[in-house]
Design a protein around this motif. Structure first.
Motif, short mmCIF file in Angstrom:
data_model
loop_
_atom_site.label_atom_id
_atom_site.label_comp_id
_atom_site.label_asym_id
_atom_site.label_seq_id
_atom_site.Cartn_x
_atom_site.Cartn_y
_atom_site.Cartn_z
N ILE A 142 0.02 -1.65 6.78
CA ILE A 142 0.97 -1.14 5.44
C ILE A 142 2.27 -1.58 5.31
O ILE A 142 2.67 -1.83 4.37
N ILE A 143 2.88 -1.58 6.78
CA ILE A 143 4.41 -2.13 6.58
C ILE A 143 4.30 -3.55 6.18
O ILE A 143 5.24 -4.02 5.51
N THR A 144 3.48 -4.45 6.90
CA THR A 144 3.59 -5.78 6.83
C THR A 144 2.90 -6.20 5.44
O THR A 144 3.42 -7.42 4.91
N SER A 145 2.43 -5.40 4.57
CA SER A 145 2.05 -5.77 3.46
C SER A 145 3.21 -5.95 2.23
O SER A 145 3.09 -6.37 1.38
N LEU A 146 4.39 -5.36 2.91
CA LEU A 146 5.60 -5.52 2.02
C LEU A 146 6.76 -6.13 2.72
O LEU A 146 7.16 -7.21 2.26
N MET B 87 0.54 -1.04 -0.10
CA MET B 87 -0.05 -0.02 0.08
C MET B 87 0.59 1.21 -0.17
O MET B 87 0.36 2.11 0.26
N ILE B 88 1.95 1.08 -0.47
CA ILE B 88 3.00 2.23 -0.57
C ILE B 88 3.34 2.55 -1.94
O ILE B 88 3.82 1.86 -2.57
N PRO B 89 2.88 3.82 -2.31
CA PRO B 89 2.84 4.11 -3.66
C PRO B 89 4.18 4.19 -4.39
O PRO B 89 4.25 3.79 -5.47
N MET B 90 5.10 4.34 -3.60
CA MET B 90 6.44 4.43 -4.18
C MET B 90 6.98 3.21 -4.48
O MET B 90 7.99 2.91 -5.23
N LEU B 91 6.18 2.04 -3.99
CA LEU B 91 6.79 0.71 -4.08
C LEU B 91 6.05 -0.19 -5.37
O LEU B 91 6.04 -1.38 -5.48
N ASN B 92 5.12 0.81 -5.90
CA ASN B 92 4.39 0.29 -7.15
C ASN B 92 4.69 1.40 -8.13
O ASN B 92 4.31 2.31 -8.06
N SER B 93 5.69 1.01 -8.99
CA SER B 93 6.09 2.17 -9.87
C SER B 93 6.56 1.91 -11.05
O SER B 93 6.82 0.81 -11.37
N VAL B 94 6.64 2.89 -11.97
CA VAL B 94 7.31 2.79 -13.17
C VAL B 94 8.72 3.78 -12.90
O VAL B 94 8.29 5.14 -12.63
N MET B 95 9.67 3.34 -12.86
CA MET B 95 10.89 4.34 -12.64
C MET B 95 11.89 4.30 -13.82
O MET B 95 12.42 3.18 -14.28
N SER B 96 12.39 5.39 -14.09
CA SER B 96 13.48 5.74 -15.03
C SER B 96 14.50 6.33 -14.29
O SER B 96 14.38 7.32 -13.53
N VAL B 97 15.80 5.91 -14.47
CA VAL B 97 17.05 6.72 -13.88
C VAL B 97 17.91 6.97 -14.76
O VAL B 97 19.04 7.18 -14.32
N ALA C 265 -1.14 -0.46 -15.68
CA ALA C 265 -2.61 -0.39 -15.37
C ALA C 265 -3.59 -1.65 -15.02
O ALA C 265 -4.23 -1.49 -14.02
N PRO C 266 -3.54 -2.58 -15.50
CA PRO C 266 -4.19 -3.84 -15.03
C PRO C 266 -3.86 -4.34 -13.79
O PRO C 266 -4.74 -4.87 -12.73
N HIS C 267 -2.59 -4.06 -13.24
CA HIS C 267 -1.96 -4.61 -12.08
C HIS C 267 -2.20 -3.67 -10.81
O HIS C 267 -2.06 -3.87 -9.64
N VAL C 268 -2.53 -2.19 -11.24
CA VAL C 268 -2.42 -1.34 -10.18
C VAL C 268 -3.83 -0.50 -10.12
O VAL C 268 -3.83 0.37 -9.34
N ALA C 269 -4.60 -1.15 -10.49
CA ALA C 269 -6.12 -0.57 -10.46
C ALA C 269 -6.87 -0.41 -9.16
O ALA C 269 -7.34 0.61 -8.94
N GLN C 270 -6.27 -1.19 -8.38
CA GLN C 270 -6.83 -1.25 -6.96
C GLN C 270 -5.53 -0.93 -6.03
O GLN C 270 -5.51 -0.73 -4.61
N LEU C 271 -4.54 -0.34 -6.61
CA LEU C 271 -3.34 0.02 -5.66
C LEU C 271 -2.89 1.52 -5.93
O LEU C 271 -2.89 1.90 -6.91
N PRO C 272 -2.13 1.85 -4.61
CA PRO C 272 -1.56 3.21 -4.89
C PRO C 272 -0.19 2.96 -5.74
O PRO C 272 0.64 2.20 -5.46
N TRP C 273 0.23 3.89 -6.86
CA TRP C 273 0.95 3.68 -7.71
C TRP C 273 1.89 5.00 -7.89
O TRP C 273 1.21 6.09 -7.64
#
Length: 258
Positions: free
Chosen positions: A155-159, A45-55, A72-80
């Motif tokens: 929220i912590i134990t979710s990851l 439930m931490i949006p930064m850990l469901n992400s599209v990331m470019s470095v 999109a289909p994987h984060v429909a119910q998640l913060p990202w």
């Protein structure tokens, strides 16, 4: 190695750490784009850990859009989130908005070289002790960290499950003052880099050197494990803590969330 090279290497280490976390979770997802950008979904439930990331220094808008469509289909119910180094261009701002990510925040990306031994530090006040946690102490970690950040432990134990905390490249820490839990933190080791995350102190123990003690323990253990650079993303509030520990802000990252 130039300073710019060091920052780029640390950024890639952070991306790799995120990818590895997603890869060990039973329901995790990770995929690289053609230019090396990462789609990582931990389902936390931490949006930064469901992400599209470019470095990369200049992110590829087409690649970001491609990975957002796959997400999109994987984060429909998640913060990202979408996470980028530097200042995003108008095209990426538009892509983020089209996917419902209209809030832009910036975080300092801080580095510290571990090549030089900085010597021992004065002990923190109040008999602070810091110890690594076992994988099966996930509830302790979640309770202390959740209280430190004002978040439900779920929220912590979710990851940070026993599976995650039991990985050799992940280490959770607990700080205690006279035997009473006072703070917590996390380290992720990837080759020559150690990443610091979630350094938090319980309200009744703040300004007593607890966060500093956790930070120093992570740096000491990271150096012993072969890390030569430490990195982290800091909040503005925590900047003084990490600056006192020797970290310096090297660049600012952008994050788009809902």
């Amino acid at each position: 190695m130039t300073n710019d090279d060091a920052v780029s290497e640390a950024a890639r280490a952070f991306q790799t750490a995120t990818e590895r976390l997603a890869g060990i979770l039973p329901d995790g997802l990770h995929e690289r784009g053609p230019g090396g950008a990462l789609l990582a979904v931990t389902r936390s439930m931490i949006p930064m850990l469901n992400s599209v990331m470019s470095v990369t220094a200049v992110p590829d808008a087409a690649e970001i859009e491609l990975l957002c469509e796959k997400a999109a289909p994987h984060v429909a119910q998640l913060p990202w989130s979408i996470r980028l180094r530097g200042e995003p261009g108008a095209e990426i701002v538009g892509i983020a908005a089209a996917h419902g990510l209209r809030t832009l925040t910036r975080q300092p990306f801080m580095l510290l070289s571990l090549d030089e031994d900085r010597g021992s530090r004065e002990p923190a006040r109040g008999a602070v002790t810091v110890r690594p946690l076992r994988g099966d102490e996930d509830q302790t970690f979640a309770t202390v960290l959740g209280a430190a950040f004002g978040a439900p432990p779920a929220i912590i134990t979710s990851l940070y499950t026993p599976l995650v905390l039991g990985q050799p490249f992940v280490r959770a820490y607990l700080a205690e003052v006279d035997g009473v839990p006072a703070g917590a933190g996390l380290a992720i080791l990837t080759e020559r880099h150690v990443g610091l995350a979630n350094i938090g102190t319980l309200r009744d123990h703040r300004r007593r050197g607890v966060g500093r003690a956790v930070t120093e323990a992570i740096l000491r253990d990271g150096r012993a494990a072969g890390a030569r650079t430490a990195y982290l993303h800091s909040s503005e509030e925590a900047l003084p803590l990490f600056e006192q520990a020797g970290f310096r802000t090297r660049e600012s990252w952008a994050a788009f969330t809902a």
